[in-house]
Design a protein around this motif. Structure first.
Motif, short mmCIF file in Angstrom:
data_model
loop_
_atom_site.label_atom_id
_atom_site.label_comp_id
_atom_site.label_asym_id
_atom_site.label_seq_id
_atom_site.Cartn_x
_atom_site.Cartn_y
_atom_site.Cartn_z
N ALA A 24 0.81 -1.20 -0.03
CA ALA A 24 0.00 -0.02 0.09
C ALA A 24 0.94 1.31 0.01
CB ALA A 24 -0.98 -0.02 1.24
N VAL A 25 2.08 1.37 -0.15
CA VAL A 25 3.13 2.41 -0.02
C VAL A 25 2.79 3.30 -1.09
CG1 VAL A 25 5.37 3.19 0.24
CG2 VAL A 25 4.92 1.08 1.13
N ASN A 26 2.55 3.07 -2.23
CA ASN A 26 2.19 3.85 -3.20
C ASN A 26 0.88 3.97 -3.89
OD1 ASN A 26 3.34 5.87 -5.11
ND2 ASN A 26 3.74 4.34 -6.50
N VAL A 27 -0.21 3.84 -2.93
CA VAL A 27 -1.53 3.86 -3.09
C VAL A 27 -2.07 5.16 -2.93
CG1 VAL A 27 -4.20 3.16 -2.54
CG2 VAL A 27 -2.17 1.36 -2.31
N ALA A 28 -2.55 6.10 -3.96
CA ALA A 28 -2.97 7.24 -4.11
C ALA A 28 -4.11 7.25 -3.30
CB ALA A 28 -3.04 7.76 -5.38
N GLY A 29 -4.27 8.39 -2.24
CA GLY A 29 -5.56 8.60 -1.38
C GLY A 29 -5.38 7.63 -0.29
N TYR A 30 -4.38 7.11 0.11
CA TYR A 30 -4.27 6.04 1.28
C TYR A 30 -4.77 6.85 2.68
CZ TYR A 30 -1.85 2.64 4.15
OH TYR A 30 -1.84 1.35 5.16
N GLY A 31 -4.96 7.81 2.67
CA GLY A 31 -5.26 8.88 3.87
C GLY A 31 -6.61 9.50 3.51
N ASN A 32 -7.40 8.87 2.53
CA ASN A 32 -8.62 9.63 2.31
C ASN A 32 -9.83 8.89 2.93
OD1 ASN A 32 -10.50 11.00 1.16
ND2 ASN A 32 -10.49 10.27 -0.84
N SER A 33 -10.33 9.50 3.97
CA SER A 33 -11.48 9.01 4.90
C SER A 33 -12.58 8.68 3.95
CB SER A 33 -11.59 9.84 5.98
OG SER A 33 -12.08 11.13 5.61
N ALA A 34 -12.68 9.47 3.03
CA ALA A 34 -13.84 9.25 1.98
C ALA A 34 -13.89 8.05 1.50
CB ALA A 34 -13.78 10.57 0.99
N ASN A 35 -12.84 7.36 1.55
CA ASN A 35 -12.78 5.81 0.86
C ASN A 35 -13.32 5.02 1.80
OD1 ASN A 35 -11.42 6.69 -1.27
ND2 ASN A 35 -9.35 6.29 -0.23
N GLY A 36 -13.64 5.24 3.18
CA GLY A 36 -14.67 4.15 3.75
C GLY A 36 -13.63 3.54 4.69
N VAL A 37 -14.18 3.05 5.96
CA VAL A 37 -13.48 2.22 6.74
C VAL A 37 -12.59 0.88 6.22
CG1 VAL A 37 -13.51 0.78 9.19
CG2 VAL A 37 -14.84 2.85 8.77
N GLY A 38 -11.69 0.65 6.40
CA GLY A 38 -10.72 -0.45 5.93
C GLY A 38 -10.05 -0.18 4.62
N ASN A 39 -10.56 0.95 4.00
CA ASN A 39 -9.92 1.47 2.59
C ASN A 39 -9.12 2.52 2.82
OD1 ASN A 39 -11.49 -0.40 1.10
ND2 ASN A 39 -13.19 0.75 1.39
N PHE A 40 -8.68 3.10 3.98
CA PHE A 40 -7.81 4.19 3.98
C PHE A 40 -7.01 3.88 5.39
CE2 PHE A 40 -10.89 5.70 6.88
CZ PHE A 40 -10.47 6.69 7.66
N ASN A 41 -5.91 4.63 5.74
CA ASN A 41 -5.21 4.64 6.92
C ASN A 41 -5.32 5.98 7.67
OD1 ASN A 41 -2.96 4.34 8.99
ND2 ASN A 41 -2.26 2.69 7.90
N PRO A 42 -5.76 6.11 8.85
CA PRO A 42 -6.36 7.53 9.54
C PRO A 42 -4.82 7.69 10.00
CG PRO A 42 -6.96 5.50 10.76
CD PRO A 42 -6.83 4.82 9.42
N TYR A 43 -3.47 6.87 10.16
CA TYR A 43 -2.45 7.33 10.86
C TYR A 43 -1.71 8.14 9.54
CZ TYR A 43 -3.46 4.39 14.67
OH TYR A 43 -3.72 3.91 15.86
N PHE A 44 -2.05 7.67 8.40
CA PHE A 44 -1.54 8.59 7.10
C PHE A 44 -2.18 10.00 6.77
CE2 PHE A 44 -0.87 9.34 2.69
CZ PHE A 44 0.47 9.78 2.57
N SER A 45 -3.67 9.74 7.10
CA SER A 45 -4.48 10.83 7.08
C SER A 45 -3.71 12.13 7.76
CB SER A 45 -5.90 10.72 7.58
OG SER A 45 -6.45 9.61 6.88
N ARG A 46 -3.24 11.98 9.08
CA ARG A 46 -2.93 13.02 9.88
C ARG A 46 -1.65 13.64 9.41
NH1 ARG A 46 0.89 12.16 13.75
NH2 ARG A 46 -0.20 13.29 15.07
N PHE A 47 -1.18 13.37 8.59
CA PHE A 47 0.17 14.12 7.75
C PHE A 47 0.31 14.01 6.48
CE2 PHE A 47 2.28 10.08 8.97
CZ PHE A 47 2.74 9.67 7.82
#
Length: 445
Positions: free
Chosen positions: A150-173
Motif C-alpha cells: 500500500a506504500v504507493n496507493v494514492a489517497g491512502y489517507g482519504n477517509s472518504a474511501n470508507g473504513v478499511g480502505n484508508f489509513n487514519p495514521y497517514f491521514s494526519r500528515f
C-alpha cells in the motif's frame, strides 16, 4: 650503596611496559559516503513510534528513526521532522483506545495485581485529523499498519474511501488526503538518505489475527500485488537521485512476547475441576495439574481439540474468561487466539521468502541491511548491553512495550544501533552508537 631488589626491578619493568603501551583511540566520527541532510524513513509500527498499543508522543520521540537522527547530528547537522502527537495526548490506537500503562487491576476472582491498563477511557481522536498545515513535510513517514503493498496507493489517507480502505495514521500528515501516497510524500522531500522497514506488518497482521485475516501477501509480484515489486518500487523512487539507504530484514514475529507469554499448557486444574471436566464427556482426558488448552478445530472429531506443543496462545486471549468462564477447557479457545503449527510454518516460510527478496534487492541497489531478525532472536534468548539484561519476557524483559509487539525506548535504541552498524559497515562511516542505557524501559507505578 643503594640496594636494588628483584621486586623493585619488576616494578621498573612494569612501569616501562605500561608507559610504552600504545593508546587505542576510537575512529573519528564520520558519515562516510552518507549524506544525511535529508533523511527519510518509511516503515510501519516501530518506525512510527507506535508503542504501548497506541500512537503517542512518548513512542514517537523515542523511536529508532529519532534516535538515528540524533546520532547523525553528533557527526553532521541534519533536520528530521516527525508528525508528533501532542505531548498532552493520551494517544490513539486502531480501536480508538488510549495508550497502555502499567497499573493495578482486579481480575474476575478478586485478585489485584500489576497489569497493562488504559490511561484513559477513550483514545484521542483529534490527533487523527489532517494536520499537514501544521506539520508541513515530515521526514518520518512511518505509518502504523502500513502494508508494503500500500506504500504507493494514492489517497491512502482519504477517509472518504470508507473504513478499511484508508489509513487514519497517514491521514494526519498526508500532504493531500485525496491524491498523495506515502511514497509520493517521501519522494517530495528528495531524500539524500533513507531507511526502510516494510513487510514486517504484513507478516504480523496475519500472526496477531491467529491466522484468520486472509493470509500473507505473496513474496513475488508486481508493485501493489507482491512484496518484491512493491519494495523495488520504493527503492527505485527513493534512490533515484543517488541516495544511499538501509533496509531492515524481517524478524521472526513469533518470538515476540505477544505469542510467548501464555503457555500452550497453561490450563491448571485441581482434582475437583478435573473430575468435572472429564464427566462432561468431551472426549479429552484432563489431568490434575497442567493441561493444554482446548481450541476450535473443525477437523477434530468433536470440532475441538487440545493444543499441541509448539502452538502459541496469543496475548489477546481474554484471561478472565479462562479463569472464570471455562474458556480453553469446557469451551474451546476461538481460532483467533491461537497460532497452530501449520500457521506458524506459513509465517516462517513467508519470513524466509521476504528476507530472500530483501537480500537480493539490497544487493542489486547497494543498500545496507539492518539485521533486525538477529536482534529479535537475541532478545528471545536474552541479551546484555553494558550490564543491563534484556529479553522478550513480557513486562520484565524490558525491551518490548506493554502491547508485547512493539519496542519500548530501550528496545528502539537497540534497533537504531542495528541500523548504525549496517551504515558504518556498508558506507565506510563511523557514526557513534546510541547509549542504549539512557533510554527507558517499562515504567512501574
Amino acid at each position: 650503596m643503594k640496594k636494588i631488589t628483584y621486586s623493585s626491578i619488576a616494578l621498573l619493568i612494569f612501569a616501562s611496559v605500561v608507559s610504552c603501551k600504545p593508546k587505542i583511540e576510537a575512529p573519528e566520527a564520520s558519515m562516510g559516503s552518507v549524506d544525511g541532510s535529508r533523511y527519510v524513513a518509511i516503515g510501519t509500527n516501530n518506525t512510527a513510534g507506535y508503542a504501548n498499543d497506541a500512537l503517542s508522543a512518548y513512542g514517537q520521540e523515542n523511536n529508532y528513526t529519532a534516535i538515528l537522527a540524533e546520532q547523525f547530528n553528533a557527526v553532521a547537522t541534519i533536520e528530521f521532522k516527525q508528525p508528533l502527537i501532542s505531548s498532552s495526548s493520551v494517544g490513539i490506537n486502531t480501536k480508538g483506545q488510549s495508550s497502555l500503562k502499567l497499573g493495578y487491576k482486579t481480575d474476575c476472582k478478586g485478585v489485584t495485581g500489576l497489569s497493562p491498563v488504559r490511561i484513559a477511557g477513550t483514545g484521542d481522536f483529534t490527533q487523527l485529523l489532517n494536520q499537514f498545515a501544521t506539520f508541513g513535510r515530515v521526514n518520518n513517514l512511518g505509518v502504523p499498519g502500513l502494508s508494503a503493498l500500500a506504500v504507493n496507493v494514492a489517497g491512502y489517507g482519504n477517509s472518504a474511501n470508507g473504513v478499511g480502505n484508508f489509513n487514519p495514521y497517514f491521514s494526519r500528515f498526508a500532504s493531500n488526503e485525496v491524491s498523495s501516497s506515502v511514497l509520493s510524500d517521501a519522494a517530495a522531500i528528495n531524500p539524500t538518505f533513507f531507511t526502510i522497514m516494510l513487510g514486517d506488518d504484513d507478516i504480523l497482521a496475519f500472526a496477531k489475527s491467529g491466522g484468520t485475516n486472509g493470509g500473507i501477501p505473496a513474496a513475488s509480484g508486481a508493485a501493489g500485488v507482491g512484496f518484491s515489486g512493491s519494495l523495488e518500487e520504493v527503492i527505485t523512487t527513493l534512490s533515484g537521485n543517488g541516495a544511499h539507504g538501509v533496509i531492515a530484514n524481517i524478524p521472526d514475529v513469533t518470538e515476540y512476547p505477544y505469542f510467548n507469554t501464555i503457555p500452550y499448557n497453561g490450563l491448571k486444574t485441581d482434582a475437583s475441576t478435573t473430575a468435572t471436566l472429564n464427566a462432561l464427556g468431551l472426549g479429552i482426558n484432563f489431568i490434575v495439574g497442567d493441561n493444554p488448552f482446548t481450541m476450535e478445530d473443525p477437523s477434530a472429531p468433536n470440532g475441538f481439540r487440545q493444543l499441541l506443543p509448539g502452538e502459541l496462545v496469543l496475548l489477546s486471549v481474554p484471561l478472565d474468561s479462562i479463569k472464570c468462564s471455562a474458556m480453553g477447557s469446557a469451551f474451546p479457545l476461538r481460532d483467533e487466539f491461537v497460532l497452530t503449527l501449520d500457521e506458524i510454518d506459513e509465517i516462517k516460510t513467508k519470513i524466509d521468502q521476504y528476507n530472500n527478496v530483501i537480500q537480493s534487492t539490497a544487493s542489486t541497489y547497494g543498500l545496507a541491511i539492518a539485521d533486525v531478525n538477529l536482534m529479535v532472536t537475541q532478545l528471545k534468548t536474552g541479551t546484555v548491553y553494558n550490564g543491563v539484561a534484556m529479553s522478550a519476557t513480557f513486562v520484565t524483559g524490558g525491551a518490548y512495550s506493554l502491547d508485547g509487539l512493539q519496542l519500548n525506548p530501550i528496545g528502539q535504541a537497540l534497533l537504531a544501533n542495528q541500523f548504525i552498524k549496517a551504515i558504518n559497515t556498508q558506507f565506510n562511516a563511523a557514526i557513534p552508537f546510541a547509549n542504549v542505557t539512557k533510554y527507558s524501559g517499562i515504567i512501574f507505578p
